[in-house]
Scaffold this active site. Sequence first.
Site, short mmCIF file in Angstrom:
data_model
loop_
_atom_site.label_atom_id
_atom_site.label_comp_id
_atom_site.label_asym_id
_atom_site.label_seq_id
_atom_site.Cartn_x
_atom_site.Cartn_y
_atom_site.Cartn_z
N LYS A 114 0.91 -1.43 0.12
CA LYS A 114 -0.14 -0.10 0.39
C LYS A 114 1.05 1.27 0.06
CE LYS A 114 -1.41 2.22 3.89
NZ LYS A 114 -1.00 3.63 3.60
N ASN A 115 1.79 1.42 0.96
CA ASN A 115 2.44 2.69 1.22
C ASN A 115 3.35 2.85 0.05
OD1 ASN A 115 1.62 2.50 3.78
ND2 ASN A 115 3.43 2.69 4.65
N ARG B 159 -3.24 11.01 4.54
CA ARG B 159 -1.54 11.92 4.13
C ARG B 159 -0.78 11.86 3.67
NH1 ARG B 159 1.33 14.46 8.12
NH2 ARG B 159 3.18 13.71 7.84
N CYS C 223 -4.19 8.76 9.83
CA CYS C 223 -3.89 7.77 10.71
C CYS C 223 -3.83 9.49 12.05
CB CYS C 223 -2.79 7.01 11.01
SG CYS C 223 -3.94 5.84 10.37
N ARG D 231 2.74 14.31 13.13
CA ARG D 231 3.13 14.41 11.80
C ARG D 231 3.03 15.42 11.30
NH1 ARG D 231 -0.49 8.58 10.08
NH2 ARG D 231 1.94 8.58 8.33
N PRO D 232 3.30 16.49 11.17
CA PRO D 232 3.31 17.86 10.27
C PRO D 232 3.64 17.24 8.88
CG PRO D 232 5.35 17.95 12.05
CD PRO D 232 4.83 16.30 12.41
N VAL D 233 3.61 18.47 7.72
CA VAL D 233 4.15 18.36 6.36
C VAL D 233 4.86 19.44 6.39
CG1 VAL D 233 2.38 17.32 5.38
CG2 VAL D 233 3.10 19.85 5.64
N ASP D 234 6.49 19.87 7.57
CA ASP D 234 7.11 20.66 7.47
C ASP D 234 8.12 20.52 6.80
OD1 ASP D 234 7.82 19.42 9.38
OD2 ASP D 234 8.80 20.66 10.82
N ASP E 164 5.41 0.61 12.24
CA ASP E 164 4.00 -0.53 11.37
C ASP E 164 3.57 -1.77 11.98
OD1 ASP E 164 3.17 2.02 10.11
OD2 ASP E 164 3.89 1.58 8.48
N ILE F 268 9.28 6.32 16.96
CA ILE F 268 9.55 6.81 15.67
C ILE F 268 8.01 7.90 15.63
CG2 ILE F 268 8.89 7.05 13.18
CD1 ILE F 268 11.17 5.65 13.53
N ARG G 240 -8.39 0.24 5.04
CA ARG G 240 -7.20 0.89 4.30
C ARG G 240 -5.80 0.12 3.96
NH1 ARG G 240 -5.67 5.74 7.77
NH2 ARG G 240 -4.46 6.02 6.34
C1 UD1 Z 1 5.18 6.39 6.46
C2 UD1 Z 1 4.37 5.52 5.79
C3 UD1 Z 1 4.27 4.76 7.66
C4 UD1 Z 1 5.17 4.50 8.41
C5 UD1 Z 1 6.38 6.06 8.73
C6 UD1 Z 1 7.71 5.73 8.88
C7 UD1 Z 1 2.92 6.02 3.67
C8 UD1 Z 1 2.16 5.94 3.61
N1 UD1 Z 1 3.50 5.72 5.03
O1 UD1 Z 1 4.37 7.91 6.58
O2 UD1 Z 1 3.03 3.95 7.17
O3 UD1 Z 1 4.20 4.53 10.55
O4 UD1 Z 1 6.13 6.01 7.28
O5 UD1 Z 1 7.82 4.38 8.84
O6 UD1 Z 1 4.40 5.92 3.40
N2 UD1 Z 1 7.70 14.82 10.38
C9 UD1 Z 1 7.75 15.78 10.53
N3 UD1 Z 1 7.72 16.44 9.61
C10 UD1 Z 1 7.18 16.32 8.30
C11 UD1 Z 1 7.45 14.60 7.72
C12 UD1 Z 1 7.25 14.14 8.99
O7 UD1 Z 1 7.90 16.13 11.37
O8 UD1 Z 1 7.05 17.25 7.38
C13 UD1 Z 1 7.67 13.48 11.36
C14 UD1 Z 1 6.10 12.58 11.85
O9 UD1 Z 1 5.33 13.14 12.81
C15 UD1 Z 1 7.20 11.49 11.93
C16 UD1 Z 1 8.53 11.21 11.45
O10 UD1 Z 1 8.69 12.63 10.95
O11 UD1 Z 1 7.08 11.60 13.43
C17 UD1 Z 1 8.51 9.90 10.33
O12 UD1 Z 1 7.53 10.29 10.02
P1 UD1 Z 1 7.16 10.06 8.07
O13 UD1 Z 1 8.27 9.01 8.18
O14 UD1 Z 1 7.80 10.90 7.06
O15 UD1 Z 1 6.05 9.30 7.67
P2 UD1 Z 1 4.70 8.86 7.14
O16 UD1 Z 1 5.78 9.22 6.21
O17 UD1 Z 1 4.20 9.93 6.91
#
Ligand code: UD1
Length: 429
Positions: free
Chosen positions: A22-23, A96, A120, A125-128, A310, A332, A402
């Site tokens: 899926k991911n 997301r 979830c 989980r910000p997108v900065d 996960d 994480i 999902r």
């Molecule tokens: C992806 C996976 C999810 C998995 C995770 C970690 C998908 C769809 N989802 O999630 O199943 O649990 O990797 O292996 O592929 N963060 C920030 N700012 C950002 C982005 C991330 O602070 O802009 C933080 C997150 O809050 C978290 C950490 O970085 O604490 C890791 O997140 P990230 O690796 O980005 O996970 P996802 O890509 O959301």
Amino acid sequence: MDRIAIIGGAQLNGTIPVSGAKNSAIKLMAASLLTDEPLRLTNMPRLADTRFLGKLLTRLGVQVTESDGPDGQQTLLHAPEITSGFAPYDLVRQMRASFNVLGPLVARSGQAKVSLPGGCTIGARPVDLHLQAIEALGAKIDLHEGYVYAQAPRGLKGAEIRFPFVSVGATEHAMLAAVLADGVSVIHNAACEPELVDLQECLNAMGAKVEGAGTPTVTITGVPRLHGATHAVIPDRIEMGTYAVAAAMAGGEVRLSNARPGLIDALLDKLKEAGASVEETADGCIIRRNGQRLTAVDIETAPFPGFATDLQAQFMALMTTAKGESRIRETIFENRFMHAPELMRLGADISVSGGEARVRGVDQLEGAQVMATDLRASVSLVIAGLVARGETTVSRIYHLDRGFERLEEKLGACGAQVRRIKGDGEAEL
Ligand code: UD1
């Protein structure tokens, strides 16, 4: 709303074919925005998340066609032109990863307006980091009323992108945007997950020049255009790991096929340490446990190749009946122990303090009504239900839908007593 009911006690014996990841699939689908030629993805899982993204992509101008092809389930994605650069809240909040359309939209058509994401509820989980990457590639970013406005009317430019910590989504997003940028981009401190390698292979099959995925440094030499391609989605390591844990929990012998060895070594090592037998095969592994009780072992989640976050909830479920005390550290995501109180409703003995849970194994779980709180948490409750005495019902299983394809069918084929109860309009428990 649908529920899953499990009657505990049956061993698992048989073969479970692992679906496409899926991911990975949802990021590969987003790559279709980068070209006016068709992208054919094979080994595609059919899940609520792939449907959500299909809906969003259709709104942006991608023709999405699902079918059964010569290589099994496939999806054809074709975006002759981008008809809209607007990804509305209603379509992004459900998942997301929908946010990852931002980069490809700006890369191909110079602008995008994308809602900030949902997904979830496992921490902030910000997108900065995503925005930092797109901005580094030369887009102008503005945030208004829950939307990101990104503009790069003269196209993106190659850049050095240094992530302060590892993010899977941000690394993928940077790759998706940089492939059409003018010049060379280097991503430092990139995530090394296998899904990144899958994305690199797909983008390169489309004519991109990406090197280094799977290592902390990824180099992308921008090209003016990409073309169509056919690509097989990598097997789902989280699904594979989930069924490996389910087999260790219920006992019996389960062969996981259509997978790839080496993707879940950290989990398999822990299963062996706990006392399960693990045999790696050419296309997966065989998990066996015949009678003997497992022993508690500790885990700590980490980026790949460490123990996947996960798979943490599933492993916690496994430890609820192991002999001794297990310490489970989540590094994480904050707030990723929401399954613990639900497992305790089944009789588990768990205490949580900050990012660490202590699980003291009990002799027997008891069936109860429980509620799924996020995607991976929901499957941990199903795993616990496999050994709980009597019936366990899991509500809010839209989380499960999902990410797990035909779960009842796959477990049922190995002898588990799992059934879906269709919603009857009754209020959610
Ligand atoms: C992806 C996976 C999810 C998995 C995770 C970690 C998908 C769809 N989802 O999630 O199943 O649990 O990797 O292996 O592929 N963060 C920030 N700012 C950002 C982005 C991330 O602070 O802009 C933080 C997150 O809050 C978290 C950490 O970085 O604490 C890791 O997140 P990230 O690796 O980005 O996970 P996802 O890509 O959301």
